[in-house]
Design an enzyme around this catalytic site. Structure first.
Site, mmCIF file in Angstrom:
data_model
loop_
_atom_site.group_PDB
_atom_site.id
_atom_site.type_symbol
_atom_site.label_atom_id
_atom_site.label_comp_id
_atom_site.label_asym_id
_atom_site.label_seq_id
_atom_site.Cartn_x
_atom_site.Cartn_y
_atom_site.Cartn_z
ATOM 1 N N HIS A 28 0.837 -1.204 0.000
ATOM 2 C CA HIS A 28 0.000 0.000 0.000
ATOM 3 C C HIS A 28 0.872 1.253 0.000
ATOM 4 C CE1 HIS A 28 -3.128 -2.610 2.218
ATOM 5 N NE2 HIS A 28 -3.642 -2.359 1.025
ATOM 6 N N LYS A 52 -16.497 -6.739 6.076
ATOM 7 C CA LYS A 52 -15.273 -7.536 5.947
ATOM 8 C C LYS A 52 -14.771 -8.049 7.292
ATOM 9 C CE LYS A 52 -13.183 -5.684 1.753
ATOM 10 N NZ LYS A 52 -11.958 -5.083 1.197
ATOM 11 N N ARG A 101 -1.773 -5.931 -7.897
ATOM 12 C CA ARG A 101 -0.602 -6.767 -7.608
ATOM 13 C C ARG A 101 -0.419 -7.838 -8.664
ATOM 14 N NH1 ARG A 101 -3.249 -7.026 -2.254
ATOM 15 N NH2 ARG A 101 -4.285 -8.710 -3.328
ATOM 16 N N SER A 139 -2.869 -7.393 2.767
ATOM 17 C CA SER A 139 -3.337 -7.335 4.153
ATOM 18 C C SER A 139 -3.795 -8.710 4.627
ATOM 19 C CB SER A 139 -4.483 -6.334 4.291
ATOM 20 O OG SER A 139 -4.028 -5.026 4.051
#
Length: 166
Positions: A28, A52, A101, A139
């Protein structure tokens, strides 16, 4: 014949980089630094994202992002709990930054970009890729390592490690 550059033209550009940042990672931070080199102002918008079920509270995640970005010029941090497009309208921003990514990220991010554009045609989404060394960092991976008391410190900014140990 030489062309003169108009140095009086003032083009102030700002963008939003949003996410859950649960927690913010070096990947990030890589994207944030790249965006800060492109835009005059980058607003890091930390989504509440209760669906989430984040590991860290919204307040902690905002604190982590503030700590990680405190020395990056032109970056500000805020928490939000609305549609990103609505936040962009409120902040008068028309560019959203998203990180990619791997190919697996592309389909989801493309759909989100199209969805945002369908709500507000003025919204542009800019996709940035992290450096190769950060391409695998997510994450989700960091949270799993933390859950099993593994070594994660090399995957998050040092200031975040400090904040976590307080």
């Amino acid at each position: 014949m030489s062309k003169e550059v108009n140095t009086t033209m003032n083009s102030y550009k700002k963008a939003i980089y949003s996410g859950t940042f649960d927690p913010i990672t070096n990947g990030h931070l890589d994207i944030i630094k790249r965006a800060a080199n492109i835009f005059d102002e980058v607003i890091i918008a930390v989504a509440k994202s209760e669906l989430k079920k984040p590991m860290f509270s919204h307040e902690q995640r905002v604190q982590f992002v503030k700590a990680a970005t405190e020395n990056i010029q032109g970056v500000s941090v805020l928490g939000f709990d609305t549609l990103l497009v609505d936040l962009a309208i409120d902040l008068k921003v028309n560019t959203i930054i998203r990180g990619l990514r791997a190919v697996s990220d592309f389909e989801f991010e493309l759909q989100m970009g199209y969805a945002n554009s369908s709500i507000n045609k003025k919204i542009e989404t800019l996709y940035l890729m992290p450096t190769l060394e950060n391409a695998f960092v997510s994450s989700t991976i960091v949270r799993e390592i933390i859950r099993f008391n593994g070594k994660f410190e090399h995957l998050v900014p040092p200031r975040v490690v400090e904040c976590m140990s307080l």
